[in-house]
Motif scaffolding. Structure first.
Motif, PDB file in Angstrom:
ATOM      1  N   PHE A 207      -5.401   7.326  11.625  1.00  0.00           N
ATOM      2  CA  PHE A 207      -4.001   7.227  12.034  1.00  0.00           C
ATOM      3  C   PHE A 207      -3.856   7.140  13.557  1.00  0.00           C
ATOM      4  O   PHE A 207      -2.760   7.005  14.068  1.00  0.00           O
ATOM      5  CB  PHE A 207      -3.191   8.395  11.468  1.00  0.00           C
ATOM      6  N   GLY A 209      -5.440   4.650  15.233  1.00  0.00           N
ATOM      7  CA  GLY A 209      -5.563   3.236  15.597  1.00  0.00           C
ATOM      8  C   GLY A 209      -6.940   2.852  16.084  1.00  0.00           C
ATOM      9  O   GLY A 209      -7.879   3.655  16.085  1.00  0.00           O
ATOM     10  N   THR A 383      -5.463  -2.500   7.396  1.00  0.00           N
ATOM     11  CA  THR A 383      -4.169  -2.514   8.078  1.00  0.00           C
ATOM     12  C   THR A 383      -3.907  -3.881   8.714  1.00  0.00           C
ATOM     13  O   THR A 383      -2.766  -4.339   8.758  1.00  0.00           O
ATOM     14  CB  THR A 383      -4.079  -1.421   9.164  1.00  0.00           C
ATOM     15  N   SER A 387      -0.758  -6.146   7.863  1.00  0.00           N
ATOM     16  CA  SER A 387       0.058  -6.541   9.002  1.00  0.00           C
ATOM     17  C   SER A 387       0.327  -8.041   8.985  1.00  0.00           C
ATOM     18  O   SER A 387       1.450  -8.485   9.242  1.00  0.00           O
ATOM     19  CB  SER A 387      -0.644  -6.158  10.312  1.00  0.00           C
ATOM     20  N   LYS A 395       2.211  -1.911   8.746  1.00  0.00           N
ATOM     21  CA  LYS A 395       0.774  -1.829   8.481  1.00  0.00           C
ATOM     22  C   LYS A 395       0.305  -0.405   8.190  1.00  0.00           C
ATOM     23  O   LYS A 395      -0.683  -0.209   7.472  1.00  0.00           O
ATOM     24  CB  LYS A 395      -0.022  -2.392   9.656  1.00  0.00           C
ATOM     25  N   HIS A 396       1.008   0.602   8.722  1.00  0.00           N
ATOM     26  CA  HIS A 396       0.583   1.986   8.519  1.00  0.00           C
ATOM     27  C   HIS A 396       0.674   2.416   7.059  1.00  0.00           C
ATOM     28  O   HIS A 396       0.018   3.379   6.655  1.00  0.00           O
ATOM     29  CB  HIS A 396       1.416   2.940   9.387  1.00  0.00           C
ATOM     30  N   ASN A 399      -2.674   2.738   5.197  1.00  0.00           N
ATOM     31  CA  ASN A 399      -3.501   3.934   5.366  1.00  0.00           C
ATOM     32  C   ASN A 399      -3.221   4.990   4.303  1.00  0.00           C
ATOM     33  O   ASN A 399      -4.120   5.734   3.898  1.00  0.00           O
ATOM     34  CB  ASN A 399      -3.305   4.532   6.757  1.00  0.00           C
TER      35      ASN A 399
END
Length: 459
Positions: A207, A209, A383, A387, A395-396, A399
């Motif tokens: 989370f 990145g 992601t 995206s 995109k999150h 996860n």
């Protein structure tokens, strides 16, 4: 579950048929010959690029060359190198190693082309950030009319990037090496607990990145390669008297397939052995699949060829080194003939045979680092795929789906997980290889211009 397992196995066998073998292996061989073995001719220069000689903080991109390779390697140097090789030898015998090597040599050329394209044709996501990967070099290099092919890659990548195989084999290793010998009762509950622990560890990193992922794996990758190398070196020293015999057997069995126990291909067992080796090689080094370009596309450089040269080192490190170490450890200890174990359990048997008491625990440490580092990188790939399909602002959400799949991998069978990922890797390879072959002349033109400028500077 048995019916679902059978269906996924049939799906994986279908997509890994002759057309894909020709596209992936034949296409890679064409790129190798077409480039006149360019990856091997500039190996020294690629190492200079990797060491940071040409790094410029003002170049476009997010991470340096080393971190880009580390991120890509953290996904490829995973359970495919430990459990995947064990699966190949358990089914195919020593000859499977030869075809793994062939896939790596061809894969070096494929990686050069695909990852050069990843930087040549970087696109921008919906938030305006620079991105790389097959979906972007398809739409930027071939045009928006090819969007469907890029979307096909991204859809397949949503499943192909799931960590279920790595988690499955890490769970099995923890059970076999740590819990069962210490009298802990095994079952669904213990597997689920392991899954939740992995969810917690993975969530902390993914989370954050690409910056946090690349920093973490940049530290883990060198450690895990060195630790595994010295561990297997001990096994080879203990069994040094049979090393030459088994090394030779890899070459002879590659064409006789005396130990092959899988399905035939094109009417022959040697054909089946070739498919097995190429399939496990693709899972190991991911050349032509399209995952690595998503990591290398984030490299901080304005010279696409440099990133292609760095990326081509991946199969050499991943398959020619790490997979060979695993394969030789299994062969020289003879556990591939004396035990019914498969996957990571077979590799564990090899370590236990040559390094009593401590061998299994040493392997468990290696497996844990290999698997957990892979968990970090694959989430980044997923992601990026989401995206591209629905926008960077969403995109999150991938996860959350990703961490839930960790629980699935921890509680299901090996065959189901390996066939699932195999099948979707095959689907990802189709758009990656088609677009790469179409744009190969552009890569070669870019390479000639780059090396021409490099030679002028050295005069």
């Amino acid at each position: 579950m048995a019916k679902l397992d059978g269906f996924i196995a049939e799906f994986a066998s279908f997509v890994w048929g002759l057309p894909l073998l020709i596209l992936l292996t034949g296409g890679g061989l064409y790129l190798l010959i077409y480039s006149r073995f360019l990856p091997f001719r500039y190996l020294g220069h690629s190492l200079k690029v990797l060491r940071g000689k040409y790094d410029d903080p003002n170049d476009p991109g997010d991470i340096n060359h080393f971190r880009a390779l580390a991120t890509a390697l953290s996904s490829t140097i995973g359970m495919g190198n430990i459990a995947g090789v064990a699966v190949a030898i358990a089914i195919g015998g020593p000859g499977a190693m030869f075809w793994l090597w062939v896939s790596a040599i061809i894969g070096m050329a494929t990686k050069f082309f695909t990852n050069t394209l990843a930087v040549m044709y970087r696109g921008k996501d919906s938030e305006g950030k620079l991105q790389g990967g097959p979906m972007y070099f398809i739409t930027e290099g071939l045009g928006k009319k090819w969007w469907a092919l890029a979307a096909f890659f991204s859809f397949a990548g949503l499943v192909g990037a799931l960590p279920v195989f790595n988690v499955n084999q890490l769970t099995q290793a923890i059970n076999d090496i740590l819990l069962e010998p210490n009298g802990v009762p095994l079952g669904f509950t213990t597997n689920l607990i392991i899954g939740f622990v992995l969810v917690a560890i993975t969530s902390v990193v993914i989370f954050g990145g690409i910056e946090r992922i690349s920093k973490t794996v940049g530290k883990l990758v060198p450690i895990m390669v060195a630790l595994y190398f010295f561990s297997v070196l001990i096994i080879l020293i203990v069994n040094f008297d049979v090393v030459p015999y088994y090394f030779g057997l890899i070459f002879t069995d590659a064409f006789s397939a005396d130990y092959y126990g899988g399905d035939s291909f094109l009417g022959g067992i040697v054909g089946g052995l070739i498919v097995l080796g190429i399939r496990r090689g693709a899972f190991s080094n991911e050349a032509g699949i399209g995952t690595a370009p998503m990591a290398h596309g984030a490299a901080r450089t304005k010279e696409p060829v440099r990133e292609g040269l760095v990326a081509m080192l991946g199969p050499a490190i991943d398959t020619l080194l790490i997979c060979s170490l695993t394969g030789m450890a299994i062969l020289v200890t003879d556990v591939w003939q004396t035990t019914d174990a498969n996957g990571v359990s077979l590799t564990a048997a090899a370590f236990s045979e040559s390094i009593p008491v401590y061998g299994n625990y040493l392997l468990l440490i290696c497996i844990a680092i290999f698997s957990i580092s892979s968990l970090f990188s694959y989430s980044y790939y997923g992601t990026k795929c989401l995206s591209f399909l629905i926008g960077a602002d969403k995109k999150h959400y991938y996860n959350y789906f990703y961490v839930l799949s960790i629980l699935l991998g921890a509680t299901t069978s090996l065959s189901m997980m390996i066939n699932l990922i195999d099948g979707f890797f095959a689907l990802m390879a189709i758009p990656t290889m088609i677009s790469t072959l179409i744009m190969a002349p552009r890569v070669l033109k870019e390479a000639k211009n780059y090396f021409s400028k490099l030679n002028m500077k050295s005069l």
